[in-house]
Design a protein around this motif. Structure first.
Motif, short mmCIF file in Angstrom:
data_model
loop_
_atom_site.label_atom_id
_atom_site.label_comp_id
_atom_site.label_asym_id
_atom_site.label_seq_id
_atom_site.Cartn_x
_atom_site.Cartn_y
_atom_site.Cartn_z
N GLN A 246 0.81 -1.22 0.00
CA GLN A 246 0.00 0.00 0.00
C GLN A 246 0.84 1.27 0.00
OE1 GLN A 246 -2.21 -0.76 3.60
NE2 GLN A 246 -3.93 -1.70 2.50
N LEU A 247 2.13 1.12 0.19
CA LEU A 247 2.99 2.30 0.29
C LEU A 247 2.98 3.17 -0.97
CD1 LEU A 247 6.04 0.78 2.23
CD2 LEU A 247 4.40 2.47 3.07
N PRO A 248 3.08 2.62 -2.20
CA PRO A 248 3.06 3.49 -3.39
C PRO A 248 1.80 4.33 -3.47
CG PRO A 248 3.82 1.30 -3.97
CD PRO A 248 3.31 1.21 -2.57
N ALA A 249 0.64 3.72 -3.23
CA ALA A 249 -0.62 4.47 -3.32
C ALA A 249 -0.72 5.51 -2.23
CB ALA A 249 -1.80 3.49 -3.24
N TRP A 250 -0.28 5.18 -1.03
CA TRP A 250 -0.38 6.13 0.08
C TRP A 250 0.51 7.35 -0.18
CZ3 TRP A 250 2.86 8.41 3.70
CH2 TRP A 250 2.23 9.04 4.76
N PHE A 251 1.76 7.11 -0.53
CA PHE A 251 2.67 8.24 -0.78
C PHE A 251 2.17 9.09 -1.95
CE2 PHE A 251 5.80 6.25 1.98
CZ PHE A 251 6.48 7.33 2.49
N ALA A 252 1.69 8.45 -3.01
CA ALA A 252 1.21 9.21 -4.17
C ALA A 252 0.05 10.11 -3.79
CB ALA A 252 0.79 8.24 -5.28
N ALA A 253 -0.88 9.60 -2.97
CA ALA A 253 -2.04 10.39 -2.58
C ALA A 253 -1.65 11.50 -1.61
CB ALA A 253 -3.09 9.48 -1.94
N VAL A 254 -0.79 11.21 -0.67
CA VAL A 254 -0.39 12.20 0.32
C VAL A 254 0.42 13.32 -0.31
CG1 VAL A 254 1.08 12.56 2.34
CG2 VAL A 254 -0.55 10.68 2.31
N ARG A 255 1.25 12.98 -1.28
CA ARG A 255 2.09 14.00 -1.92
C ARG A 255 1.30 14.90 -2.86
NH1 ARG A 255 7.39 11.07 -4.14
NH2 ARG A 255 8.31 13.17 -4.03
N GLN A 256 0.07 14.51 -3.14
CA GLN A 256 -0.78 15.36 -3.98
C GLN A 256 -1.61 16.35 -3.15
OE1 GLN A 256 -3.15 12.87 -6.51
NE2 GLN A 256 -1.39 12.00 -7.57
#
Length: 437
Positions: A246-256
Motif C-alpha cells: 500500500q505504500l506506493p498508493a499512500w505516498f502518491a495520494a499524500v504527496r498530492q
C-alpha cells in the motif's frame, strides 16, 4: 436620664430637639433598654457596665423589632453581662459564624467546576501540554463560533465539553447514579471519548477525596471501575497499519495534498514513528540540520533525540518558517497544525485505501521496520516506547549514530517500496540492488 415605660406611641413621638445630635428614652420595664434617635435613625439599644466600662449594643431599628422582642433581647444581653460576657464580642462572633455558614453553604451548593479549576491549577506543572488540553476540552463551556468546518446538521456554535453537564452540578451531587446515566448516554455515540472522560473524572474525584476542603462532598463510589466495564463496549485492539504493497498508493495520494505542511507532516509521522502531538509539536529549535538530529518532546521521558534522516530533512527544509513551529498554521490560534485527519482521510479515499488513523502511521513505522530486520529495541527507542525488559532498561545505551544507521535503512526501504527517489545524501549511504538493501 429620661426614663419612661416605652410604648409604641412614645417611641413614634420621640424626636430630636434643636441642636441635639442624639436623644434617648429609657424603658422602665427593661432598665437597660432604650430608644436612641439620631439624625438618620431611630433604634433600640442596650447599655450596661462591664468591668467598669460602658457597653453599648445596637439591637436594631424600631420598625424591624417589636417592643416585646427588644425587651427580651435586652434581658438576654443583661444576663450575658452578669456572667462577664461582652455582648459586643458575642455579636461579632455570631456574625462571623453566620458568614462562615453562608460561605460553607455556597461552597457546597457551588458547581464542581470550581473544584475542577482548582484541580487543574494544582496539577498544571506536572502535566504535559496535551494532557492539560484534554482537561480543558472535556470541561469547556461551548457556545463559541466554530473555527473549522462543521458536519451536516451540526450547529455553527461549539458544543459543551463532554464532562460539562456533570461539572455544572454541586460536587456532592456527582454520584454513581448520575455518572452511570451520563456514561450510558455518551457511550452510544462516542464510546472512546467517553472512556477517556470517565478516567479523567475518576482521577479528579480521587484528587478531591484527598483534599480537606472537598473530602466531605465526594461520593466514594461515583466512578467505580466496574461502571466503565458495564456501560462501555469492550475496548477493541486497533490494528490499522499500512502494508508494504500500500505504500506506493499512500505516498502518491499524500504527496498530492495541496497543503505542503500537511503533506510533510503525514510523511514525517510515518517515517519517524512518533506520536501525533509529538510530531505536531516539533519546533525549529528542535531540528539540527547540521548534525542530522531532531529532539522530540516525549510524553514518557520528557524528550528524546532521534536521527534526522535524509528524506525527512528534505521535507522539513522545504517548509515555510512562519513562526517557531515546524508544522505551522497561519489560521490556528496556536500557530501550529491542529487537525491533519481531514486531508489524510480524503487522500486515503482518493487512493482507495482503508481507513488509517494518524496513530496508525506510528503503528506502520514499527511494523515496516521489521522488513529490514531492525532490532526491536532500536525501533522502540526511535518511537519513544518505554523499555520493558531489564536488558533494555539497564544494559542498552545506543548512541545516535547507531540509531541513524538503522533509521536511515528503514526510511530507505520504505521509500524504495513507495517508488520514491531518495535524496542525494541517502543515495551515498544506501544502494538498492534488486529491490533489497
Amino acid at each position: 436620664m429620661n426614663r419612661e415605660r416605652l410604648t409604641p406611641d412614645r417611641i413614634r413621638r420621640l424626636t430630636l430637639s434643636e441642636g441635639q445630635a442624639q436623644a434617648f428614652l429609657w424603658d422602665t420595664d427593661a432598665p437597660r433598654l432604650a430608644v436612641r434617635v439620631t439624625a438618620g435613625a431611630k433604634s433600640f439599644i442596650f447599655e450596661a457596665k462591664l468591668n467598669r466600662q460602658t457597653v453599648r449594643v445596637t439591637i436594631g431599628d424600631f420598625r424591624a423589632w417589636t417592643l416585646a422582642a427588644a425587651r427580651d433581647e435586652a434581658r438576654r444581653l443583661q444576663t450575658m453581662v452578669d456572667q462577664g460576657i461582652d455582648p459586643r464580642q458575642e455579636k461579632r462572633d455570631r456574625i462571623a459564624a453566620d458568614e462562615a455558614k453562608r460561605e460553607e453553604a455556597k461552597r457546597i451548593a457551588g458547581p464542581a467546576m470550581e473544584a475542577w479549576q482548582a484541580y487543574i491549577e494544582a496539577r498544571r506543572a506536572m502535566w504535559s501540554a496535551r494532557h492539560l488540553l484534554e482537561h480543558e476540552r472535556v470541561s469547556k463551556e461551548g457556545g463559541e463560533p466554530r473555527t473549522q468546518g462543521r458536519r451536516p446538521g451540526e450547529s455553527d456554535k461549539t458544543l459543551p465539553g463532554i464532562l460539562r453537564p456533570l461539572l455544572s452540578l454541586p460536587l456532592e451531587q456527582i454520584d454513581a447514579d448520575r455518572v452511570r446515566v451520563w456514561l450510558k448516554d455518551e457511550a452510544t455515540h462516542r464510546p472512546t471519548y467517553a472512556r477517556l472522560a470517565f478516567s479523567l473524572l475518576r482521577a479528579f474525584l480521587n484528587w478531591c477525596s484527598d483534599r480537606p476542603e472537598y473530602r466531605d462532598q465526594v461520593q466514594a463510589d461515583a466512578c467505580i471501575t466496574r461502571m466503565a466495564r458495564d456501560e462501555l463496549p469492550k475496548k477493541a485492539v486497533k490494528d490499522d497499519c499500512l502494508q508494504r504493497e500500500q505504500l506506493p498508493a499512500w505516498f502518491a495520494a499524500v504527496r498530492q495534498i495541496q497543503n505542503p505542511v500537511i503533506t510533510a507532516y503525514l510523511q514525517t509521522a510515518l517515517l519517524i514513528g512518533a506520536r501525533r502531538e509529538e510530531v505536531a509539536g516539533i519546533r525549529w529549535e528542535d531540528v539540527d540540520f547540521q548534525w542530522k538530529a531532531m529532539t522530540i518532546r516525549d510524553k514518557v521521558e520528557g524528550t528524546r533525540t532521534i536521527p534526522l534522516t535524509p528524506y525527512v530533512a528534505s521535507l522539513l527544509a522545504g517548509l515555510p518558517r512562519r513562526n517557531e513551529w515546524v508544522f505551522s498554521s497561519p489560521t490556528a490560534a496556536s500557530g501550529r497544525l491542529q487537525e491533519p485527519r481531514i486531508m489524510h482521510n480524503k487522500a486515503l479515499t482518493a487512493a482507495g485505501l482503508p481507513a488509517l488513523s494518524i496513530h496508525g502511521l506510528r503503528r506502520s513505522f514499527g511494523t515496516l521496520a521489521e522488513w529490514v530486520e531492525c532490532p526491536a529495541g532500536v525501533s522502540a527507542q526511535i518511537m519513544g516506547h518505554k523499555p520493558g525488559a531489564t536488558a533494555e532498561k539497564h544494559y542498552r545505551v545506543r548512541p545516535l549514530d547507531m540509531l541513524r544507521q538503522w533509521h536511515t535503512k528503514i526510511e530507505g526501504w520504505i521509500l524504495n517500496e513507495a517508488g520514491i527517489e531518495q535524496p542525494a545524501e541517502a543515495g551515498e549511504r544506501l544502494r538498492v540492488v534488486h529491490g533489497r538493501l
